[in-house]
Write a protein that holds these residues in place. Structure first.
Motif, PDB file in Angstrom:
ATOM      1  N   GLU A 327     -18.225 -31.277   5.190  1.00 34.60           N
ATOM      2  CA  GLU A 327     -18.358 -32.036   6.431  1.00 34.60           C
ATOM      3  C   GLU A 327     -18.308 -31.130   7.661  1.00 34.60           C
ATOM      4  O   GLU A 327     -19.041 -31.326   8.623  1.00 34.60           O
ATOM      5  CB  GLU A 327     -17.255 -33.093   6.507  1.00 34.60           C
ATOM      6  CG  GLU A 327     -17.449 -34.246   5.519  1.00 34.60           C
ATOM      7  CD  GLU A 327     -16.250 -35.173   5.471  1.00 34.60           C
ATOM      8  OE1 GLU A 327     -15.201 -34.818   6.078  1.00 34.60           O
ATOM      9  OE2 GLU A 327     -16.331 -36.228   4.818  1.00 34.60           O
ATOM     10  N   SER A 328     -17.459 -30.101   7.589  1.00 38.15           N
ATOM     11  CA  SER A 328     -17.351 -29.197   8.735  1.00 38.15           C
ATOM     12  C   SER A 328     -18.593 -28.331   8.908  1.00 38.15           C
ATOM     13  O   SER A 328     -18.842 -27.789   9.983  1.00 38.15           O
ATOM     14  CB  SER A 328     -16.112 -28.310   8.575  1.00 38.15           C
ATOM     15  OG  SER A 328     -16.272 -27.419   7.468  1.00 38.15           O
ATOM     16  N   CYS A 329     -19.379 -28.186   7.835  1.00 37.54           N
ATOM     17  CA  CYS A 329     -20.587 -27.358   7.888  1.00 37.54           C
ATOM     18  C   CYS A 329     -21.852 -28.192   8.116  1.00 37.54           C
ATOM     19  O   CYS A 329     -22.954 -27.625   8.180  1.00 37.54           O
ATOM     20  CB  CYS A 329     -20.751 -26.566   6.585  1.00 37.54           C
ATOM     21  SG  CYS A 329     -19.448 -25.384   6.238  1.00 37.54           S
ATOM     22  N   GLN A 330     -21.704 -29.498   8.210  1.00 35.76           N
ATOM     23  CA  GLN A 330     -22.869 -30.372   8.205  1.00 35.76           C
ATOM     24  C   GLN A 330     -23.852 -30.040   9.323  1.00 35.76           C
ATOM     25  O   GLN A 330     -25.058 -29.905   9.083  1.00 35.76           O
ATOM     26  CB  GLN A 330     -22.442 -31.835   8.302  1.00 35.76           C
ATOM     27  CG  GLN A 330     -23.607 -32.815   8.187  1.00 35.76           C
ATOM     28  CD  GLN A 330     -23.138 -34.251   8.081  1.00 35.76           C
ATOM     29  OE1 GLN A 330     -21.935 -34.520   8.026  1.00 35.76           O
ATOM     30  NE2 GLN A 330     -24.072 -35.172   8.047  1.00 35.76           N
ATOM     31  N   GLU A 331     -23.372 -29.905  10.548  1.00 37.94           N
ATOM     32  CA  GLU A 331     -24.262 -29.621  11.677  1.00 37.94           C
ATOM     33  C   GLU A 331     -24.932 -28.264  11.515  1.00 37.94           C
ATOM     34  O   GLU A 331     -26.126 -28.106  11.798  1.00 37.94           O
ATOM     35  CB  GLU A 331     -23.478 -29.683  12.989  1.00 37.94           C
ATOM     36  CG  GLU A 331     -23.010 -31.081  13.367  1.00 37.94           C
ATOM     37  CD  GLU A 331     -22.342 -31.100  14.728  1.00 37.94           C
ATOM     38  OE1 GLU A 331     -22.383 -30.047  15.420  1.00 37.94           O
ATOM     39  OE2 GLU A 331     -21.784 -32.147  15.110  1.00 37.94           O
ATOM     40  N   GLU A 332     -24.163 -27.287  11.070  1.00 38.15           N
ATOM     41  CA  GLU A 332     -24.722 -25.943  10.896  1.00 38.15           C
ATOM     42  C   GLU A 332     -25.789 -25.941   9.804  1.00 38.15           C
ATOM     43  O   GLU A 332     -26.828 -25.290   9.932  1.00 38.15           O
ATOM     44  CB  GLU A 332     -23.603 -24.962  10.541  1.00 38.15           C
ATOM     45  CG  GLU A 332     -24.041 -23.512  10.474  1.00 38.15           C
ATOM     46  CD  GLU A 332     -22.881 -22.571  10.195  1.00 38.15           C
ATOM     47  OE1 GLU A 332     -21.756 -23.062   9.952  1.00 38.15           O
ATOM     48  OE2 GLU A 332     -23.104 -21.357  10.233  1.00 38.15           O
ATOM     49  N   GLN A 334     -27.601 -28.543   8.921  1.00 41.31           N
ATOM     50  CA  GLN A 334     -28.746 -29.278   9.433  1.00 41.31           C
ATOM     51  C   GLN A 334     -29.605 -28.426  10.349  1.00 41.31           C
ATOM     52  O   GLN A 334     -30.837 -28.557  10.378  1.00 41.31           O
ATOM     53  CB  GLN A 334     -28.261 -30.521  10.192  1.00 41.31           C
ATOM     54  CG  GLN A 334     -29.359 -31.525  10.506  1.00 41.31           C
ATOM     55  CD  GLN A 334     -29.963 -32.166   9.269  1.00 41.31           C
ATOM     56  OE1 GLN A 334     -29.250 -32.706   8.422  1.00 41.31           O
ATOM     57  NE2 GLN A 334     -31.285 -32.110   9.152  1.00 41.31           N
ATOM     58  N   SER A 335     -28.948 -27.490  11.043  1.00 36.70           N
ATOM     59  CA  SER A 335     -29.693 -26.631  11.975  1.00 36.70           C
ATOM     60  C   SER A 335     -30.599 -25.645  11.257  1.00 36.70           C
ATOM     61  O   SER A 335     -31.493 -25.047  11.868  1.00 36.70           O
ATOM     62  CB  SER A 335     -28.707 -25.875  12.875  1.00 36.70           C
ATOM     63  OG  SER A 335     -27.963 -24.928  12.107  1.00 36.70           O
ATOM     64  N   ARG A 362     -17.758 -21.053   3.238  1.00 35.95           N
ATOM     65  CA  ARG A 362     -18.763 -21.521   4.183  1.00 35.95           C
ATOM     66  C   ARG A 362     -20.024 -20.641   4.087  1.00 35.95           C
ATOM     67  O   ARG A 362     -21.147 -21.133   4.130  1.00 35.95           O
ATOM     68  CB  ARG A 362     -18.206 -21.483   5.609  1.00 35.95           C
ATOM     69  CG  ARG A 362     -17.135 -22.523   5.878  1.00 35.95           C
ATOM     70  CD  ARG A 362     -16.491 -22.299   7.243  1.00 35.95           C
ATOM     71  NE  ARG A 362     -17.451 -22.534   8.312  1.00 35.95           N
ATOM     72  CZ  ARG A 362     -17.642 -23.709   8.924  1.00 35.95           C
ATOM     73  NH1 ARG A 362     -16.934 -24.771   8.547  1.00 35.95           N
ATOM     74  NH2 ARG A 362     -18.518 -23.851   9.885  1.00 35.95           N
TER      75      ARG A 362
END
Length: 484
Positions: A327-332, A334-335, A362
């Motif tokens: 969850e903490s890596c989701q935005e990264e 997605q980028s 990560r």
């Protein structure tokens, strides 16, 4: 002697000398013991017989039956002659056998002869007037009192001649035997060490020619030598593979570093050729910045692998929940996907706990997803799953891309290795990501498996040992500090 051949010859030669001398001494003294036992037995029997014919008359020791005195063996002087002498303590005289009188032999007196126990038997070698004799002394007792000494003797001339002959034979045979044995040992040593010398020679030629593809062939030698040759061949093979990997690594690293530098230099040359607009300068600087970022990523990856090879990277492991990490890596994550080109799906079970370094995990997840994006087809999908199976925590990244040919699967974790560019729509990347992924997995005591079908996509599955806060706390004798 510094050579193995010389040392083997020296030690075997010394051992043979010792063994041969011990053998000769054993033969010599065994024969002597046997022959002396026969003589001692005959002397004892003769003494007992003579003692039975003795009696005291007028304070003198005399024979009851003079026939014993006149027996043939007491008169002859040859090798089989038996001598006897009676020393009387009563009349202080000596009675000698006829053959002793003929030869003029008198057996010497001994201090112990005048006080001997009744059952005493004393054997010894004596030299009587130049004649070597074996004698037996036995006390003569009457009425519980020693009245004299009976001595029987036989010539040792034949026995001494026999043993002198044996000694001469030994003196002749010993050097000859040693010479033959030493030559034999030398030949056997040469034959035994020839494969070793051959191995050394071939190894020297290999190192001199630097042709590590050459191998040592000793198929008809002893098993130990074949094992040695096999070990050296394995070593040469590993050296050859290592050198080839180093050469490939150097070439690939040079290529990967040269490409961004070439792009930057080309853009700089173009922009400096003449005056440009502000927008053109900005566009060129953006291209250069992108290439600098690529260079930085390559150098960082190389540094990571270099430190991992040297064992200089220290992981700070803590109990982590895998769903929180995702969850903490989701935005990264997605980028990493260009807008509208592919779709990212995250599926995970909750409560999955592993012992690991958050930063490196990560990096692992980022590299796997980046790899899936790179080798996916336009409009494809990427699935990131986390689940528990067989007491293992699994992290799975699946794409619907082009897939990996079966023959290339064993190579994908090699440094700078990339699948044939003609199969892909994008070839960006240094080819170091999966190498770093494999190292991270191994440092976490996990396993990574790859399944792929051409035209359908690939699945990268990482399996970690399952762990719980309760187990960690119990190992330190503490209570859990985090609830499930």
């Amino acid at each position: 002697m510094k050579t193995i051949k010389g040392k083997l010859l020296l030690w075997n030669g010394l051992l043979l000398v010792v063994v041969l001398i011990l053998l000769e001494f054993s033969v010599y003294y065994s024969l002597k013991k046997i022959l002396y036992q026969d003589i001692d037995t005959e002397l004892r029997n003769e003494a007992m017989e003579i003692n039975g014919f003795l009696h005291v008359v007028n304070n003198r020791i005399e024979f009851v039956n003079m026939h014993e005195w006149e027996e043939f063996e007491h008169q002859e002087v040859g090798a089989n002659a038996i001598f006897f002498q009676i020393t009387s303590f009563l009349s202080l005289n000596k009675i000698r056998s006829r053959n002793m009188e003929l030869l003029g032999i008198t057996l010497p007196d001994h201090p112990h002869s005048y006080k001997m126990p009744k059952n005493a038997r004393v054997y010894s070698d004596v030299n009587a007037n130049g004649y070597w004799l074996r004698e037996l002394e036995m006390p003569i007792y009457r009425d519980g009192k020693q009245i004299g000494v009976l001595t029987t003797a036989m010539s040792l001339r034949n026995i001494k001649s026999f043993f002198n002959a044996i000694l001469k034979i030994f003196m002749i045979i010993t050097p000859f035997t040693l010479l033959v044995l030493v030559v034999g040992i030398w030949r056997l040593t040469q034959k035994a060490l020839y494969p070793i010398e051959h191995i050394s020679s071939v190894a020297g030629e290999i190192m001199k020619s630097q042709n590590l593809k050459h191998r040592i062939d000793i198929r008809d030698s002893a098993q130990e030598v074949q094992q040695l040759a096999g070990t050296l061949n394995s070593l040469f093979q590993r050296l050859d593979e290592s050198i080839q990997k180093i050469k490939s690594f150097t070439a690939n690293a040079s290529h990967e570093l040269r490409t961004p530098l070439t792009i930057m230099r080309g853009n700089i040359d173009v922009i400096l050729a003449k005056e440009r607009t502000k927008e053109q300068y900005q566009h060129t600087l953006k291209i250069i910045l992108d290439e600098v970022k690529k260079l930085s990523r390559i150098v960082d990856n190389l540094l990571t692998l270099s430190r991992s090879d040297a064992g200089q990277t220290i992981l700070e492991k803590n109990v982590l929940r895998l769903e929180e990490l995702i969850e903490s890596c989701q935005e990264e994550l997605q980028s990493l996907i260009p807008p509208g080109e592919q779709q990212l799906h995250l599926q995970y079970e909750r409560g999955l706990e592993i012992l690991g370094d958050e930063a490196w995990l990560r990096e692992l997840l980022f590299n796997l997803v980046e790899n899936a994006v790179k080798y996916n087809r336009p409009g494809g999908e990427i699935f990131v799953r986390a689940y528990s199976e067989n007491n293992r925590v699994c992290l799975e990244v699946r794409d619907t891309g082009f897939g990996i040919p079966e023959e290339e699967l064993p190579k994908i974790f090699e440094r700078f290795y990339r699948i044939d560019k003609t199969r892909l729509h994008s070839t960006e990347g240094s080819g170091l990501g999966l190498s770093i992924v494999k190292w991270i997995v191994e440092e976490h005591e996990g396993e990574i498996h790859v399944e792929s079908q051409e035209g359908k996509g690939s699945i990268f599955r990482v399996e970690f040992p399952a762990v719980s806060y309760e187990e960690i706390a119990a190992s330190y004798g503490k209570k859990s500090v985090r609830s499930a």
